[in-house]
Enzyme design. Structure first.
Site, mmCIF file in Angstrom:
data_model
loop_
_atom_site.group_PDB
_atom_site.id
_atom_site.type_symbol
_atom_site.label_atom_id
_atom_site.label_comp_id
_atom_site.label_asym_id
_atom_site.label_seq_id
_atom_site.Cartn_x
_atom_site.Cartn_y
_atom_site.Cartn_z
ATOM 1 C CB SER A 34 57.829 115.006 16.490
ATOM 2 O OG SER A 34 57.671 113.867 17.259
ATOM 3 C CG ASN A 78 60.390 112.669 12.306
ATOM 4 O OD1 ASN A 78 60.431 111.467 12.068
ATOM 5 N ND2 ASN A 78 59.803 113.154 13.381
ATOM 6 C CG HIS A 107 62.666 113.436 18.402
ATOM 7 N ND1 HIS A 107 62.852 113.130 17.083
ATOM 8 C CD2 HIS A 107 61.335 113.291 18.638
ATOM 9 C CE1 HIS A 107 61.681 112.828 16.537
ATOM 10 N NE2 HIS A 107 60.758 112.916 17.459
HETATM 11 N N1 LIG Z 1 53.845 109.193 18.957
HETATM 12 C C1 LIG Z 1 55.015 109.241 18.358
HETATM 13 O O1 LIG Z 1 55.336 108.439 17.469
HETATM 14 C C2 LIG Z 1 56.019 110.291 18.767
HETATM 15 C C3 LIG Z 1 57.379 110.068 18.478
HETATM 16 C C4 LIG Z 1 58.327 110.996 18.932
HETATM 17 C C5 LIG Z 1 57.912 112.131 19.600
HETATM 18 N N2 LIG Z 1 56.577 112.343 19.848
HETATM 19 C C6 LIG Z 1 56.202 113.541 20.607
HETATM 20 O O2 LIG Z 1 56.003 113.167 21.950
HETATM 21 C C7 LIG Z 1 55.004 113.991 22.549
HETATM 22 C C8 LIG Z 1 53.897 113.120 23.106
HETATM 23 O O3 LIG Z 1 53.333 112.374 22.054
HETATM 24 P P1 LIG Z 1 52.436 111.059 22.340
HETATM 25 O O4 LIG Z 1 52.244 110.418 21.022
HETATM 26 O O5 LIG Z 1 53.014 110.299 23.455
HETATM 27 O O6 LIG Z 1 51.070 111.753 22.797
HETATM 28 P P2 LIG Z 1 49.875 111.095 23.674
HETATM 29 O O7 LIG Z 1 48.668 111.870 23.322
HETATM 30 O O8 LIG Z 1 49.873 109.621 23.549
HETATM 31 O O9 LIG Z 1 50.311 111.437 25.183
HETATM 32 C C9 LIG Z 1 50.299 112.728 25.735
HETATM 33 C C10 LIG Z 1 50.000 112.575 27.217
HETATM 34 O O10 LIG Z 1 50.294 113.799 27.877
HETATM 35 C C11 LIG Z 1 49.322 114.008 28.883
HETATM 36 N N3 LIG Z 1 49.321 115.441 29.178
HETATM 37 C C12 LIG Z 1 48.857 116.452 28.413
HETATM 38 N N4 LIG Z 1 49.089 117.635 29.012
HETATM 39 C C13 LIG Z 1 49.729 117.366 30.180
HETATM 40 C C14 LIG Z 1 50.237 118.154 31.242
HETATM 41 N N5 LIG Z 1 50.165 119.486 31.194
HETATM 42 N N6 LIG Z 1 50.826 117.528 32.290
HETATM 43 C C15 LIG Z 1 50.924 116.186 32.324
HETATM 44 N N7 LIG Z 1 50.471 115.367 31.345
HETATM 45 C C16 LIG Z 1 49.884 115.960 30.289
HETATM 46 C C17 LIG Z 1 48.031 113.487 28.282
HETATM 47 O O11 LIG Z 1 47.088 113.168 29.291
HETATM 48 C C18 LIG Z 1 48.520 112.259 27.508
HETATM 49 O O12 LIG Z 1 48.460 111.082 28.293
HETATM 50 C C19 LIG Z 1 54.573 114.970 21.464
HETATM 51 O O13 LIG Z 1 55.310 116.149 21.587
HETATM 52 C C20 LIG Z 1 54.917 114.232 20.189
HETATM 53 O O14 LIG Z 1 55.142 115.090 19.102
HETATM 54 C C21 LIG Z 1 55.633 111.446 19.463
#
Ligand SMILES: NC(=O)c1ccc[n+]([C@@H]2O[C@H](COP(=O)([O-])OP(=O)(O)OC[C@H]3O[C@@H](n4cnc5c(N)ncnc54)[C@H](O)[C@@H]3O)[C@@H](O)[C@H]2O)c1
Length: 287
Positions: A121, A192, A142
């Site tokens: 993000s 964003n 994204h």
């Molecule tokens: N949550 C939101 O609203 C949102 C929206 C758009 C983008 N994002 C982006 O998406 C990404 C993930 O966010 P999220 O909210 O899903 O996070 P989250 O914490 O819910 O999920 C991350 C997952 O990645 C796994 N993980 C970590 N390191 C790993 C690796 N090396 N190999 C495999 N799996 C691994 C973790 O176990 C976890 O389940 C981030 O970069 C975030 O900025 C989030």
């Protein structure tokens, strides 16, 4: 153009990754989800099965479509299993070092013409691309939360990007039923960059103008035609997620409006995270 994308990898099956994997599996491509532990992959599969099941109940897809999507979705803890993927979408923790390390590794696993995408993000896609030996094939995809519901995907182009992988990422998003939009790699990309300072302004108005969250939401709905009020929207996004993204944007751009308002920081520290904890600006019955 490279061949049509037939197999997609999704690394990280948390909030976003599980949703993205669902979108890919529903698009009819073989989808391989990678997690750090088997039970996390299993949990993601259960969540996807649950949402697909609800979709069947609501008539959005047929039972056969649900079964086909689930049959095409596999989980693993071995990143080597991504070797045959045409596209890998990364959705791990928002940490530049972790993402750079992962991309360096993925670059050596997939075929030379495969596309590598990050769902970051707020981090620089360019910095992530620079960790690889083939930065031309690294793009931002994204998605918005919840990924199966919100149509937009910002397709982020770095200065290093090559046309073909970039357009393949765009075409895949379109084929998966999304609404892709092209943009350059700038802090906050499109939505964003606009929405975060705007929501921060809304929260500051609460205190400056002595408005209740209920009335602020009514003001923006009935005066500006917003489909949802700003306080309800922050509760939906998650107060912690908003504060984190806001702080990252503030660090990148330095504009005071980008900084998370004190009120939101206090809410985040106090566990008032919005819908997911049952309490934010408003209270919610089922957590
Ligand atoms: N949550 C939101 O609203 C949102 C929206 C758009 C983008 N994002 C982006 O998406 C990404 C993930 O966010 P999220 O909210 O899903 O996070 P989250 O914490 O819910 O999920 C991350 C997952 O990645 C796994 N993980 C970590 N390191 C790993 C690796 N090396 N190999 C495999 N799996 C691994 C973790 O176990 C976890 O389940 C981030 O970069 C975030 O900025 C989030």
């Amino acid at each position: 153009m490279g061949a049509e994308i037939a197999r997609v990898g999704v690394v990280g099956l948390g909030t976003m990754g599980a949703g993205i994997a669902q979108v890919c599996a529903q698009a009819g491509v073989e989808t391989i989800g990678v997690e750090v532990r088997e039970e996390l992959g299993e949990r993601a599969r259960e969540r996807i099965a649950h949402y697909l099941g609800r979709g069947v109940e609501k008539g959005r897809l047929t039972g056969a479509e649900r079964d086909a999507a689930l049959a095409g979705f596999h989980t693993t803890t071995d990143r080597g299993d991504l070797a045959g993927c045409d596209l890998v979408i990364e959705a791990i923790v928002e940490d530049l070092d972790a993402k750079r390390e992962l991309f360096r590794e993925l670059d050596g696993i997939v075929a030379p013409d495969a596309v590598l995408a990050t769902n970051t993000s707020a981090l620089s896609v360019t910095e992530i691309a620079r960790a690889t030996e083939h930065p031309g094939r690294v793009v931002g995809m994204h998605f918005f939360n919840p990924a199966p519901v919100l149509p937009l995907v910002e397709i982020v182009r770095t200065e290093l990007a090559a046309d073909e992988p970039y357009e393949r990422a765009y075409a895949f998003a379109e084929r998966a039923g999304k609404e892709p939009v092209r943009c350059r790699d700038t802090p906050g990309f499109i939505v964003n960059r606009i929405l975060i300072p705007l929501l921060n302004d809304c929260v500051r108005v609460l205190d400056e103008a002595g408005v209740t969250p209920e009335d602020l939401d009514r003001a923006m709905r009935f005066g500006a035609g917003w489909p949802i009020g700003p306080c309800a929207l922050v509760d939906l996004i998650g107060v912690d997620i908003h504060v984190h993204a806001s702080a990252a944007l503030h660090e990148a751009l330095g504009e005071p409006r980008m900084a998370p308002p004190d009120r939101l920081v206090r809410m985040a520290e106090g566990g008032e995270l919005g819908r997911k904890t049952g309490r934010g600006f408003f209270t919610y019955e089922s957590g």
